[in-house]
Design a protein around this motif. Sequence first.
Motif, PDB file in Angstrom:
ATOM      1  N   UNK A  32       0.829  -1.198   0.000  1.00 26.72           N
ATOM      2  CA  UNK A  32       0.000   0.000   0.000  1.00 26.72           C
ATOM      3  C   UNK A  32       0.868   1.254   0.000  1.00 26.72           C
ATOM      4  N   UNK A  33       0.663   2.099  -1.008  1.00 28.15           N
ATOM      5  CA  UNK A  33       1.367   3.376  -1.118  1.00 28.15           C
ATOM      6  C   UNK A  33       0.484   4.508  -0.609  1.00 28.15           C
ATOM      7  N   UNK A  34      -0.805   4.427  -0.896  1.00 32.27           N
ATOM      8  CA  UNK A  34      -1.749   5.446  -0.443  1.00 32.27           C
ATOM      9  C   UNK A  34      -3.087   4.782  -0.159  1.00 32.27           C
ATOM     10  N   UNK A  35      -3.727   5.223   0.944  1.00 28.82           N
ATOM     11  CA  UNK A  35      -5.006   4.652   1.367  1.00 28.82           C
ATOM     12  C   UNK A  35      -5.729   5.734   2.161  1.00 28.82           C
ATOM     13  N   UNK A  36      -7.068   5.784   2.111  1.00 29.45           N
ATOM     14  CA  UNK A  36      -7.781   6.786   2.921  1.00 29.45           C
ATOM     15  C   UNK A  36      -7.404   6.745   4.395  1.00 29.45           C
ATOM     16  N   UNK A  37      -7.113   5.559   4.914  1.00 28.93           N
ATOM     17  CA  UNK A  37      -6.609   5.422   6.281  1.00 28.93           C
ATOM     18  C   UNK A  37      -5.083   5.446   6.210  1.00 28.93           C
ATOM     19  N   UNK A  38      -4.497   6.630   6.434  1.00 33.40           N
ATOM     20  CA  UNK A  38      -3.078   6.831   6.151  1.00 33.40           C
ATOM     21  C   UNK A  38      -2.172   5.915   6.955  1.00 33.40           C
ATOM     22  N   UNK A  39      -2.599   5.489   8.148  1.00 30.29           N
ATOM     23  CA  UNK A  39      -1.730   4.643   8.967  1.00 30.29           C
ATOM     24  C   UNK A  39      -1.510   3.274   8.338  1.00 30.29           C
ATOM     25  N   UNK A 337       8.136   6.302   3.471  1.00 31.70           N
ATOM     26  CA  UNK A 337       9.027   7.437   3.667  1.00 31.70           C
ATOM     27  C   UNK A 337       8.275   8.751   3.535  1.00 31.70           C
ATOM     28  N   UNK A 338       7.398   8.847   2.525  1.00 32.80           N
ATOM     29  CA  UNK A 338       6.627  10.074   2.333  1.00 32.80           C
ATOM     30  C   UNK A 338       5.784  10.368   3.581  1.00 32.80           C
ATOM     31  N   UNK A 339       5.076   9.372   4.089  1.00 37.10           N
ATOM     32  CA  UNK A 339       4.236   9.604   5.256  1.00 37.10           C
ATOM     33  C   UNK A 339       5.073   9.859   6.516  1.00 37.10           C
ATOM     34  N   UNK A 340       6.261   9.279   6.584  1.00 38.52           N
ATOM     35  CA  UNK A 340       7.162   9.548   7.702  1.00 38.52           C
ATOM     36  C   UNK A 340       7.560  11.020   7.713  1.00 38.52           C
ATOM     37  N   UNK A 341       7.985  11.537   6.565  1.00 40.93           N
ATOM     38  CA  UNK A 341       8.360  12.949   6.486  1.00 40.93           C
ATOM     39  C   UNK A 341       7.139  13.857   6.622  1.00 40.93           C
ATOM     40  N   UNK A 342       6.011  13.433   6.045  1.00 40.18           N
ATOM     41  CA  UNK A 342       4.790  14.240   6.141  1.00 40.18           C
ATOM     42  C   UNK A 342       4.358  14.394   7.597  1.00 40.18           C
ATOM     43  N   UNK A 343       4.468  13.330   8.365  1.00 40.45           N
ATOM     44  CA  UNK A 343       4.074  13.401   9.773  1.00 40.45           C
ATOM     45  C   UNK A 343       4.930  14.424  10.515  1.00 40.45           C
ATOM     46  N   UNK A 344       6.220  14.447  10.227  1.00 39.43           N
ATOM     47  CA  UNK A 344       7.102  15.425  10.874  1.00 39.43           C
ATOM     48  C   UNK A 344       6.706  16.844  10.503  1.00 39.43           C
ATOM     49  N   UNK A 345       6.417  17.076   9.220  1.00 40.13           N
ATOM     50  CA  UNK A 345       6.042  18.423   8.774  1.00 40.13           C
ATOM     51  C   UNK A 345       4.682  18.837   9.327  1.00 40.13           C
ATOM     52  N   UNK A 346       3.725  17.923   9.341  1.00 39.53           N
ATOM     53  CA  UNK A 346       2.387  18.240   9.848  1.00 39.53           C
ATOM     54  C   UNK A 346       2.421  18.522  11.348  1.00 39.53           C
ATOM     55  N   UNK A 347       3.240  17.796  12.079  1.00 39.26           N
ATOM     56  CA  UNK A 347       3.372  18.070  13.508  1.00 39.26           C
ATOM     57  C   UNK A 347       3.955  19.459  13.736  1.00 39.26           C
ATOM     58  N   UNK A 351      -0.877  20.233  12.259  1.00 44.38           N
ATOM     59  CA  UNK A 351      -1.938  19.600  11.481  1.00 44.38           C
ATOM     60  C   UNK A 351      -1.750  18.087  11.390  1.00 44.38           C
ATOM     61  N   UNK A 352      -1.188  17.494  12.440  1.00 41.60           N
ATOM     62  CA  UNK A 352      -0.946  16.047  12.412  1.00 41.60           C
ATOM     63  C   UNK A 352      -2.241  15.250  12.312  1.00 41.60           C
ATOM     64  N   UNK A 353      -3.368  15.870  12.664  1.00 40.38           N
ATOM     65  CA  UNK A 353      -4.655  15.175  12.598  1.00 40.38           C
ATOM     66  C   UNK A 353      -5.014  14.755  11.179  1.00 40.38           C
ATOM     67  N   UNK A 354      -4.393  15.359  10.182  1.00 40.37           N
ATOM     68  CA  UNK A 354      -4.719  15.004   8.790  1.00 40.37           C
ATOM     69  C   UNK A 354      -4.369  13.547   8.475  1.00 40.37           C
ATOM     70  N   UNK A 355      -3.437  12.972   9.196  1.00 40.53           N
ATOM     71  CA  UNK A 355      -3.059  11.579   8.962  1.00 40.53           C
ATOM     72  C   UNK A 355      -3.843  10.616   9.842  1.00 40.53           C
ATOM     73  N   UNK A 356      -4.925  11.106  10.481  1.00 43.68           N
ATOM     74  CA  UNK A 356      -5.716  10.257  11.376  1.00 43.68           C
ATOM     75  C   UNK A 356      -7.199  10.324  11.015  1.00 43.68           C
ATOM     76  N   UNK A 357      -7.572   9.940   9.787  1.00 44.01           N
ATOM     77  CA  UNK A 357      -8.991   9.945   9.420  1.00 44.01           C
ATOM     78  C   UNK A 357      -9.763   8.909  10.233  1.00 44.01           C
ATOM     79  N   UNK A 358     -11.067   9.145  10.373  1.00 42.87           N
ATOM     80  CA  UNK A 358     -11.873   8.293  11.243  1.00 42.87           C
ATOM     81  C   UNK A 358     -12.441   7.061  10.546  1.00 42.87           C
TER      82      UNK A 358
END
Length: 551
Positions: A32-39, A337-347, A351-358
């Motif tokens: 999985x490279x991209x999914x609505x549930x980012x985790x 890697x993209x989501x790892x770096x994105x999490x650092x930038x969003x924090x 806006x880290x909540x963007x990677x935690x959809x319900x």
Amino acid sequence: MSEGSFADASTIGIKKRNSSEPVARLVPALTLVSHPMAHRVGERLLMEGVLSGRPVELSRNAPDFQRPDAVLGTPLADPFLSRKPVVFSQGSGGGVRLAPGDGIKVALAGEPLREPWEFSPEELSVGVVLELAERVVVLLHWADPSTRTAVDALGMVGTSAGIEQVRHHIEQVADLNVPVLVRGETGSGKELIARGIHQRSQRRDQAFVSVNMGAIPKELAPAELFGATKGAFTGSVKDREGFFGAAHDGSLFLDEVGEAPPEVQVMLLRVLETGEIFPVGERTPVKVDVRLIAATDAQLEQQIQDGRFKAPLLHRLAGYEIRVPPLRERREDIGLLFHHFAREELEAIGEAWRLKPEDASTEPWLPAPLASRLVRFGWPGNIRQLRNITRQLIIGSRGHPRLRLDPRLEKELDSSLQPRPGRPVAPAAPDVRVEAKPPTAAAKPPAEPKSSAARRKASDISETELLAALRGCAWDLKAAADRLGVPRSSIYDLIDKSPHIRTAGDLSVEEITRCFQECTGDLDAMAQRLEVSKRALGRRIKELGLGSGES
């Protein structure tokens, strides 16, 4: 921020690019490279049975994807994906065949896949990017089933067989005092490997000193590395310790070691052979206990032939050698890697909540076309470039519900995209072959039949195809709908779902006013420059009192 990396395919038995030999211990997999549930990014589906003739049926409800370190998994579970499966089966020559059938809509390199398609073993070595229902992106590739982690204590990110092998290399050599040479392209994460060796060694509680040889003026290099006594040269008003002295009992990392000037090469060879250094201006040797880790992106063997690097020094530096392949050869790690770096930038911007959809019905924060671009890009700057582009995307998309790709980044990412892989299993229908054939300078493309408007489904049209049609029709939505073979109402829906296509309502008053002045009120020119519907733009102009507009 950390940079993941992994070893050369030849060190672990992975089939090299341009090699036709099969790899028995690797199996086809979907990551999985991209999914609505980012985790869930980085989860994978191992398809061991495919190469022995047992097909794998992939749908919304089965089978399960899981991380290498997890016991249980979960199906894709996106409610917008079909319950009817697409089928992966054994292809000719050891590859994999994909049959879309009536199942999940699959796009390959931005183009819908409507017929069975076959991917060779070589193409699986590179990695094949598949977009599922314009929401989920997976990579079809070879995987090592023995991989057991995604992010380790050293900060290395990845589930690929290569990064697992680098972890193995570090464990093998860390507790020894032999020098290590790390080789790989610039930006590939060589310093992270050096830090990993130090952290796993018996010197972990001592200093780790990092030096870039390419950043030190050649005339100052001896003093900077080995120290200098007071008065040894003009401006030397006190004793200087030097990097070797600072790293005593610890580890010294020399990046870009191929940039070392000749006199420094001689001094490096001496300290590797005797453990002694001569500070500039000092006649008595000084004993040092330093673990030396060097790195280079240069072809040192060629430099030796050219007389620019000493062969004995290369042999001493390479007591143990680790090769780091470029990011383009480890596409299965790009999503993580993209989501790892994105999490650092969003924090950093809150806006880290963007990677935690319900829930899985959420519109993906990383749109499928953009995720596909990221994986298919050539990454000449490797992980460092990925980290920088991630930052650009995050900052440039602040205030928007999804990531948006500005024209500059779009041009950069389109500069070296992986070509569409594979080939159809059966010959295409005659009319499809004619439409797909590139027109010659003297030939005109065949006219579309007038009855084609109802032949296609909007879900079959990719964002790339939509954008090309809009541009080709000067942003006349009716003409674009006719060209694509869909009702005009579908064009509005497609534009609304496309993260990189704006509407006239997205434009600011200042942007419209400035463009109106620069184009002297020419509506056609404005629509093409702003890339929005001509009719809608005409109404905005009229509302703003800039001109009569167009009804």
